[in-house]
Motif scaffolding. Sequence first.
Motif, PDB file in Angstrom:
ATOM      1  N   ARG A   1       9.648  -2.042  -5.848  1.00 21.19           N
ATOM      2  CA  ARG A   1       8.651  -2.349  -6.871  1.00 21.19           C
ATOM      3  C   ARG A   1       6.974  -1.792  -6.143  1.00 21.19           C
ATOM      4  N   CYS A   2       7.125  -1.470  -4.908  1.00 21.81           N
ATOM      5  CA  CYS A   2       5.906  -1.444  -4.129  1.00 21.81           C
ATOM      6  C   CYS A   2       5.412  -0.015  -4.775  1.00 21.81           C
ATOM      7  N   SER A   3       4.065  -0.075  -4.596  1.00 19.08           N
ATOM      8  CA  SER A   3       2.979   1.099  -5.137  1.00 19.08           C
ATOM      9  C   SER A   3       1.789   1.056  -4.201  1.00 19.08           C
TER      10      SER A   3
ATOM     11  N   GLU B   1      -0.940   0.879  -6.004  1.00 17.32           N
ATOM     12  CA  GLU B   1      -1.630  -0.108  -6.866  1.00 17.32           C
ATOM     13  C   GLU B   1      -1.267  -1.478  -6.305  1.00 17.32           C
ATOM     14  N   ARG B   2       0.012  -1.719  -6.104  1.00 18.93           N
ATOM     15  CA  ARG B   2       0.286  -3.185  -5.632  1.00 18.93           C
ATOM     16  C   ARG B   2      -0.211  -3.397  -4.201  1.00 18.93           C
TER      17      ARG B   2
ATOM     18  N   GLY C   1      -3.710  -4.349  -4.453  1.00 14.87           N
ATOM     19  CA  GLY C   1      -3.913  -5.653  -5.085  1.00 14.87           C
ATOM     20  C   GLY C   1      -3.782  -6.652  -4.049  1.00 14.87           C
ATOM     21  N   MET C   2      -2.655  -6.392  -3.317  1.00 13.67           N
ATOM     22  CA  MET C   2      -2.264  -7.510  -2.351  1.00 13.67           C
ATOM     23  C   MET C   2      -3.469  -7.840  -1.244  1.00 13.67           C
TER      24      MET C   2
ATOM     25  N   SER D   1      -6.585  -9.593  -1.952  1.00  8.09           N
ATOM     26  CA  SER D   1      -6.331 -11.078  -2.385  1.00  8.09           C
ATOM     27  C   SER D   1      -6.737 -11.806  -0.914  1.00  8.09           C
TER      28      SER D   1
ATOM     29  N   CYS E   1       6.095  -1.464   3.678  1.00  7.51           N
ATOM     30  CA  CYS E   1       6.893  -2.649   2.645  1.00  7.51           C
ATOM     31  C   CYS E   1       8.336  -2.736   3.435  1.00  7.51           C
TER      32      CYS E   1
END
Length: 313
Positions: A262-264, A266-267, A270-271, A274, A294
């Motif tokens: 599910r990594c990308s 964008e992810r 986003g991480m 945070s 990842c």
Amino acid sequence: MLANSDDRILPFQVEGLDVRGRVVRLGPSIDTVLARHDYPAPVSKVLGEAVALTVLLGSSLKLDGRFQLQTRSDGPIDMLVVDFEAPDRVRAYARFDKERLEAANGAPTGELLGKGHLAMTIDPGAEMSRYQGVVPLDGAGLEDAAHEYFKQSEQIPTRVRLAVAEAFGSGEHAWRAGGILVQFLPEAGESVRDLPGGDVPEGITPPADDEDAWTEAKSLVETVEDHELIDPTIASEELLYRLFHERGVRVFQQQEVRHSCRCSDERILGMLKSFTDEEKRSMIDDDGQINVTCEFCSTKYTVSPSEIGIETN
């Protein structure tokens, strides 16, 4: 002609014994998961078992559900994480101590995991509540932990068999994994198709009661040998026919399994966003970039500090 069983889940039902279950056969998907990390063979074997178990359990979810298996323990392999995202995506990784693993010298799965706990988290999706069941790891293997999980959390009589091996041929090698799960579910019924010979033959008397039915089903599953779960020349239908043809076995439509992370970009962004600015600055490497790998698929990402709001001189 029987279908290719590789990277497939085959649900089945044995009406004569009031049991349902699934067979999973993993070929390229599990080899991809393990090859991404180049784990030592003992780690690959244990993680392969965890993936097979997770697929067996997670494949019962609805289309938007997720199932995660995670262990935390004091053994040489101190953590396993496997994600199954319905209907067909799986990813996984393991954490281990190299020196302790070498000292274990071929110990069984239970000893490699050691003592700790195994958590199974079910997220059915559609804004429904998540559920987590936790069972102890006490030096036994993943099969025993799964049996304890169903005994405590679901109270459904369940038997699981798992197998993992490295196949060699023509100078190459590849990992394979397989598993079978059988559960006692009286009054189960659904539209299914018969395997050849699936009707209960004349002269065969159904078990006298529920206890006899489950005892018979469990005993039959315990005859499954490791090679039957991983041999690509033995189709899942053949295995089920060998086990249950006298009682009448039926199968559902096969489900596919594939490795997918599910990594990308964008992810990852986003991480990173945070974190606090101080934490972000501490992540900057000597090359002036933030480098992230990842854990699940070993894909490497390089992020400029400016992309997450950090300016450098």
